[in-house]
Scaffold this active site. Structure first.
Site, PDB file in Angstrom:
ATOM      1  N   ARG A  53     -26.487 -34.607   9.213  1.00  0.00           N
ATOM      2  CA  ARG A  53     -27.655 -34.252   8.256  1.00  0.00           C
ATOM      3  C   ARG A  53     -28.620 -33.211   9.048  1.00  0.00           C
ATOM      4  NH1 ARG A  53     -24.204 -36.299   5.996  1.00  0.00           N
ATOM      5  NH2 ARG A  53     -24.206 -37.951   4.386  1.00  0.00           N
ATOM      6  N   SER A  58     -29.169 -38.629  -1.816  1.00  0.00           N
ATOM      7  CA  SER A  58     -29.768 -39.901  -0.904  1.00  0.00           C
ATOM      8  C   SER A  58     -31.056 -39.367  -0.686  1.00  0.00           C
ATOM      9  CB  SER A  58     -28.823 -40.010   0.351  1.00  0.00           C
ATOM     10  OG  SER A  58     -27.399 -40.080   0.300  1.00  0.00           O
ATOM     11  N   GLU A  92     -34.474 -37.880   3.826  1.00  0.00           N
ATOM     12  CA  GLU A  92     -33.572 -36.834   4.020  1.00  0.00           C
ATOM     13  C   GLU A  92     -34.043 -35.699   3.063  1.00  0.00           C
ATOM     14  OE1 GLU A  92     -29.197 -37.643   3.945  1.00  0.00           O
ATOM     15  OE2 GLU A  92     -29.254 -36.211   2.213  1.00  0.00           O
TER      16      GLU A  92
HETATM   17  P1  FAD Z   1     -32.129 -26.700  -1.929  1.00  0.00           P
HETATM   18  O1  FAD Z   1     -32.295 -28.090  -2.238  1.00  0.00           O
HETATM   19  O2  FAD Z   1     -32.470 -25.459  -2.793  1.00  0.00           O
HETATM   20  O3  FAD Z   1     -32.551 -26.519  -0.458  1.00  0.00           O
HETATM   21  C1  FAD Z   1     -32.513 -27.462   0.403  1.00  0.00           C
HETATM   22  C2  FAD Z   1     -33.253 -27.095   1.739  1.00  0.00           C
HETATM   23  O4  FAD Z   1     -32.298 -25.886   2.254  1.00  0.00           O
HETATM   24  C3  FAD Z   1     -34.451 -26.478   1.524  1.00  0.00           C
HETATM   25  O5  FAD Z   1     -35.118 -26.842   2.881  1.00  0.00           O
HETATM   26  C4  FAD Z   1     -34.439 -25.104   1.387  1.00  0.00           C
HETATM   27  O6  FAD Z   1     -35.432 -24.107   1.882  1.00  0.00           O
HETATM   28  C5  FAD Z   1     -33.119 -24.803   2.454  1.00  0.00           C
HETATM   29  N1  FAD Z   1     -32.451 -23.770   2.033  1.00  0.00           N
HETATM   30  C6  FAD Z   1     -31.707 -23.519   0.713  1.00  0.00           C
HETATM   31  N2  FAD Z   1     -31.273 -22.425   0.759  1.00  0.00           N
HETATM   32  C7  FAD Z   1     -31.183 -21.789   1.727  1.00  0.00           C
HETATM   33  C8  FAD Z   1     -30.903 -20.441   2.451  1.00  0.00           C
HETATM   34  N3  FAD Z   1     -30.191 -19.607   1.770  1.00  0.00           N
HETATM   35  N4  FAD Z   1     -31.491 -19.987   3.498  1.00  0.00           N
HETATM   36  C9  FAD Z   1     -32.179 -20.976   4.243  1.00  0.00           C
HETATM   37  N5  FAD Z   1     -32.608 -22.021   3.676  1.00  0.00           N
HETATM   38  C10 FAD Z   1     -32.180 -22.563   2.631  1.00  0.00           C
HETATM   39  N6  FAD Z   1     -25.935 -34.139   0.423  1.00  0.00           N
HETATM   40  C11 FAD Z   1     -24.869 -34.310   1.262  1.00  0.00           C
HETATM   41  O7  FAD Z   1     -25.073 -33.911   2.353  1.00  0.00           O
HETATM   42  N7  FAD Z   1     -23.889 -34.774   0.851  1.00  0.00           N
HETATM   43  C12 FAD Z   1     -23.541 -35.255  -0.432  1.00  0.00           C
HETATM   44  O8  FAD Z   1     -22.577 -35.924  -0.739  1.00  0.00           O
HETATM   45  C13 FAD Z   1     -24.617 -35.122  -1.189  1.00  0.00           C
HETATM   46  N8  FAD Z   1     -24.608 -35.612  -2.458  1.00  0.00           N
HETATM   47  C14 FAD Z   1     -25.511 -35.289  -3.423  1.00  0.00           C
HETATM   48  C15 FAD Z   1     -25.722 -35.870  -4.743  1.00  0.00           C
HETATM   49  C16 FAD Z   1     -26.310 -35.688  -5.836  1.00  0.00           C
HETATM   50  C17 FAD Z   1     -26.130 -36.050  -7.128  1.00  0.00           C
HETATM   51  C18 FAD Z   1     -27.533 -34.695  -5.392  1.00  0.00           C
HETATM   52  C19 FAD Z   1     -28.526 -34.303  -6.301  1.00  0.00           C
HETATM   53  C20 FAD Z   1     -27.694 -34.202  -4.124  1.00  0.00           C
HETATM   54  C21 FAD Z   1     -26.647 -34.431  -3.166  1.00  0.00           C
HETATM   55  N9  FAD Z   1     -26.939 -34.133  -1.887  1.00  0.00           N
HETATM   56  C22 FAD Z   1     -25.786 -34.427  -0.735  1.00  0.00           C
HETATM   57  C23 FAD Z   1     -27.852 -33.345  -1.229  1.00  0.00           C
HETATM   58  C24 FAD Z   1     -27.902 -31.802  -1.673  1.00  0.00           C
HETATM   59  O9  FAD Z   1     -26.582 -31.517  -2.515  1.00  0.00           O
HETATM   60  C25 FAD Z   1     -27.648 -30.906  -0.435  1.00  0.00           C
HETATM   61  O10 FAD Z   1     -28.655 -30.981   0.477  1.00  0.00           O
HETATM   62  C26 FAD Z   1     -27.239 -29.436  -0.822  1.00  0.00           C
HETATM   63  O11 FAD Z   1     -26.979 -28.662   0.274  1.00  0.00           O
HETATM   64  C27 FAD Z   1     -28.624 -28.844  -1.539  1.00  0.00           C
HETATM   65  O12 FAD Z   1     -28.361 -27.411  -1.822  1.00  0.00           O
HETATM   66  P2  FAD Z   1     -29.251 -26.386  -2.841  1.00  0.00           P
HETATM   67  O13 FAD Z   1     -28.866 -25.287  -2.907  1.00  0.00           O
HETATM   68  O14 FAD Z   1     -29.733 -27.275  -3.986  1.00  0.00           O
HETATM   69  O15 FAD Z   1     -30.424 -26.502  -1.608  1.00  0.00           O
HETATM   70  P1  NAP Z   2     -20.846 -45.699   0.574  1.00  0.00           P
HETATM   71  O1  NAP Z   2     -19.581 -45.087   0.800  1.00  0.00           O
HETATM   72  O2  NAP Z   2     -21.448 -46.579  -0.141  1.00  0.00           O
HETATM   73  O3  NAP Z   2     -21.192 -45.988   2.351  1.00  0.00           O
HETATM   74  C1  NAP Z   2     -22.932 -46.219   2.621  1.00  0.00           C
HETATM   75  C2  NAP Z   2     -23.128 -45.656   3.773  1.00  0.00           C
HETATM   76  O4  NAP Z   2     -22.545 -46.306   4.821  1.00  0.00           O
HETATM   77  C3  NAP Z   2     -22.947 -44.231   3.691  1.00  0.00           C
HETATM   78  O5  NAP Z   2     -24.300 -43.490   3.747  1.00  0.00           O
HETATM   79  C4  NAP Z   2     -22.129 -43.847   4.761  1.00  0.00           C
HETATM   80  O6  NAP Z   2     -22.635 -43.011   5.911  1.00  0.00           O
HETATM   81  C5  NAP Z   2     -21.845 -45.332   5.590  1.00  0.00           C
HETATM   82  N1  NAP Z   2     -20.207 -45.207   5.644  1.00  0.00           N
HETATM   83  C6  NAP Z   2     -19.608 -45.888   4.683  1.00  0.00           C
HETATM   84  N2  NAP Z   2     -18.314 -45.994   5.142  1.00  0.00           N
HETATM   85  C7  NAP Z   2     -18.134 -45.178   6.699  1.00  0.00           C
HETATM   86  C8  NAP Z   2     -17.358 -45.200   7.592  1.00  0.00           C
HETATM   87  N3  NAP Z   2     -16.107 -45.428   7.247  1.00  0.00           N
HETATM   88  N4  NAP Z   2     -17.542 -44.214   8.638  1.00  0.00           N
HETATM   89  C9  NAP Z   2     -18.817 -43.926   8.635  1.00  0.00           C
HETATM   90  N5  NAP Z   2     -19.970 -44.317   7.742  1.00  0.00           N
HETATM   91  C10 NAP Z   2     -19.695 -44.896   6.544  1.00  0.00           C
HETATM   92  O7  NAP Z   2     -21.739 -44.178   0.235  1.00  0.00           O
HETATM   93  P2  NAP Z   2     -21.912 -43.669  -1.037  1.00  0.00           P
HETATM   94  O8  NAP Z   2     -23.407 -43.631  -1.464  1.00  0.00           O
HETATM   95  O9  NAP Z   2     -20.859 -43.948  -2.122  1.00  0.00           O
HETATM   96  O10 NAP Z   2     -21.604 -41.990  -0.477  1.00  0.00           O
HETATM   97  C11 NAP Z   2     -20.404 -41.672  -0.233  1.00  0.00           C
HETATM   98  C12 NAP Z   2     -20.518 -40.324   0.425  1.00  0.00           C
HETATM   99  O11 NAP Z   2     -21.045 -39.391  -0.163  1.00  0.00           O
HETATM  100  C13 NAP Z   2     -21.164 -40.890   1.881  1.00  0.00           C
HETATM  101  O12 NAP Z   2     -20.560 -40.022   3.007  1.00  0.00           O
HETATM  102  C14 NAP Z   2     -22.546 -40.177   1.674  1.00  0.00           C
HETATM  103  O13 NAP Z   2     -23.077 -39.596   2.734  1.00  0.00           O
HETATM  104  C15 NAP Z   2     -22.182 -39.094   0.652  1.00  0.00           C
HETATM  105  N6  NAP Z   2     -23.232 -38.985  -0.392  1.00  0.00           N
HETATM  106  C16 NAP Z   2     -24.537 -38.213   0.314  1.00  0.00           C
HETATM  107  C17 NAP Z   2     -25.635 -37.750  -0.575  1.00  0.00           C
HETATM  108  C18 NAP Z   2     -26.771 -37.225  -0.002  1.00  0.00           C
HETATM  109  O14 NAP Z   2     -27.669 -36.876  -0.934  1.00  0.00           O
HETATM  110  N7  NAP Z   2     -26.796 -37.179   1.276  1.00  0.00           N
HETATM  111  C19 NAP Z   2     -25.536 -38.643  -1.832  1.00  0.00           C
HETATM  112  C20 NAP Z   2     -24.513 -38.915  -2.349  1.00  0.00           C
HETATM  113  C21 NAP Z   2     -23.270 -39.476  -1.412  1.00  0.00           C
HETATM  114  P3  NAP Z   2     -22.786 -41.306   5.663  1.00  0.00           P
HETATM  115  O15 NAP Z   2     -23.870 -41.108   4.619  1.00  0.00           O
HETATM  116  O16 NAP Z   2     -23.060 -41.006   7.269  1.00  0.00           O
HETATM  117  O17 NAP Z   2     -21.343 -41.101   5.321  1.00  0.00           O
END
Ligand code: FAD
Ligand code: NAP
Length: 338
Positions: free
Chosen positions: A165, A237, A334
């Site tokens: 991340r 998250s 995050e």
């Molecule tokens: P924004 O929220 O608008 O911006 C995020 C950051 O990036 C800010 O710092 C902004 O300044 C910067 N930024 C945005 N666009 C640019 C650009 N063009 N140039 C430079 N900087 C920029 N994240 C995960 O990693 N894995 C997931 O599974 C995941 N699941 C999610 C589920 C839900 C329900 C939600 C609400 C969020 C989730 N996220 C997840 C977080 C989010 O989806 C990601 O961080 C995504 O990349 C955000 O995109 P955005 O366009 O909305 O960025």
């Molecule tokens: P989950 O499967 O309940 O797992 C909980 C946490 O344990 C996750 O955050 C994941 O880390 C870790 N994990 C589980 N299994 C793993 C494996 N086999 N190897 C390494 N790490 C493991 O998580 P969840 O909430 O349902 O989300 C599922 C996936 O979607 C995850 O990868 C999560 O990161 C992603 N997600 C991200 C966001 C966001 O906003 N960043 C939001 C929703 C979902 P990791 O997060 O490193 O995978």
């Protein structure tokens, strides 16, 4: 074409559903347009930042400055090597549209990242990841505009310092560059990644591990567990999963044998799910005023209706202190707090 909106409402532009405003919001199509706008603009001394879909930003106050927002959505195959296909996508393209188009072309690499809300331009910033895949693994290069020098450049994926991340865009290049397009290297050869949680099982229920079935499985698991921002405000998250030294994890394992532990970025550290620490501290489903912890996943803070950014911060601070006192681990957000 440049579109400038003064005193722009942000309520529909952030997934937490926070009612904030920006002094100015500027929509641009590509790097050349943006460079020309920045060179000629008034208010050059005001803070300037980039917003995509606002799915990873918590506004704690109005943004007193200029928010830049890319509306360019071009998608094209721009190259072929023996094993890889290079796809260029502009920063304003919806991430899940990008994934869907890659799948329709039979290209492997983005399918586990289905249904992540946001734009292509934000994907490199936190190296979005899910179900064992990371955007950094398929990013060939990132096209940038430097906000100060107004020079365009292309940064190779291996120089983006992608980590868990994390990337150079959260550190050395934070606040300095606008990502205008991203080039991806995808594969025509099937390369399913199914080792994460229930993904293999859920995919098998649909048939062979094809691109379409993996996408459907990921989307199904996600929608069953994660809150839809259109229904309940959230930014996914809220906290990062902490990476802790092996020794610390071993001590905790003695006290909590059921604690899940996953490999970290290096052999000296492991990843402990922050959601488990929060749930074990008794916060799952709890609330503090209008801010709450999601019932199905303790890692997600939600807006229960009319919460301000400060309400969400008050809840996140209380959780952070509680987890620190119970486990000796300081979890960190995050989400970008503005
Ligand atoms: P924004 O929220 O608008 O911006 C995020 C950051 O990036 C800010 O710092 C902004 O300044 C910067 N930024 C945005 N666009 C640019 C650009 N063009 N140039 C430079 N900087 C920029 N994240 C995960 O990693 N894995 C997931 O599974 C995941 N699941 C999610 C589920 C839900 C329900 C939600 C609400 C969020 C989730 N996220 C997840 C977080 C989010 O989806 C990601 O961080 C995504 O990349 C955000 O995109 P955005 O366009 O909305 O960025
Ligand atoms: P989950 O499967 O309940 O797992 C909980 C946490 O344990 C996750 O955050 C994941 O880390 C870790 N994990 C589980 N299994 C793993 C494996 N086999 N190897 C390494 N790490 C493991 O998580 P969840 O909430 O349902 O989300 C599922 C996936 O979607 C995850 O990868 C999560 O990161 C992603 N997600 C991200 C966001 C966001 O906003 N960043 C939001 C929703 C979902 P990791 O997060 O490193 O995978």
């Amino acid at each position: 074409m440049i579109k400038e909106i003064e005193n722009a409402p942000l309520l529909g532009r952030n997934s937490f559903g926070i009612d904030a405003k920006a002094s100015r919001l500027v929509e641009f199509g590509n790097a050349a347009e943006l460079a020309a706008y920045l060179a000629a603009r008034e208010h050059a001394d005001a803070p300037t930042a980039v917003i995509g879909g606002g799915n990873n930003i918590l506004f704690t106050e109005d943004f007193r400055g200029t928010l830049l927002h890319c509306v360019g959505t071009d998608f094209a195959i721009t190259g072929n090597t023996k094993n890889k296909v290079i796809v260029r996508a502009e920063a304003g393209l919806d991430w899940d549209d990008f994934v869907s188009r890659c799948i329709n072309l039979g290209l492997w690499g983005a399918e586990n990242l289905s249904a992540i809300p946001g734009t292509v331009g934000a994907a490199p910033v936190q190296n979005i990841g899910a179900y064992g895949a990371k955007a950094g693994d398929i990013i060939h290069s990132v096209e940038l505009l430097d906000m100060t020098t107004l020079k365009e450049s292309v940064l190779a994926g291996e120089h983006c310092c992608f980590g868990y991340r994390d990337s150079i865009f959260k550190h050395a290049l934070k606040g300095r560059v606008v990502i205008c397009a991203v080039n991806f290297a995808l594969s025509r050869e099937p390369s399913p990644i199914l080792g994460y949680g229930a993904l293999e099982h859920e995919t098998a229920k649909l048939g062979d591990p094809t691109l379409e079935n993996i996408r459907r499985a990921v989307t199904g698991i996600r929608s069953a567990k994660l809150p839809d921002p259109a229904v309940i405000g959230n930014a996914g998250s809220f906290f990062k999963n902490p990476l802790v030294p092996l020794r610390k994890a071993e001590e905790l394992k003695e006290r909590f044998p059921e604690m899940p532990v996953y490999p970290g970025d290096t052999p000296e550290e492991v990843k402990i799910p922050a959601g488990w620490l929060i749930e074990k501290s008794g916060w799952k489903g709890a609330a503090l005023g209008r801010a709450g912890v999601y019932e199905k996943q303790a890692l997600i803070l939600v807006n229960r209706g009319g919460a301000t950014g400060k309400d969400i911060i008050a809840l996140s601070d209380a959780i952070t202190e509680d987890v620190a006192s119970k486990f000796g681990i300081r979890i960190e957000p995050e989400v970008n707090i503005w």
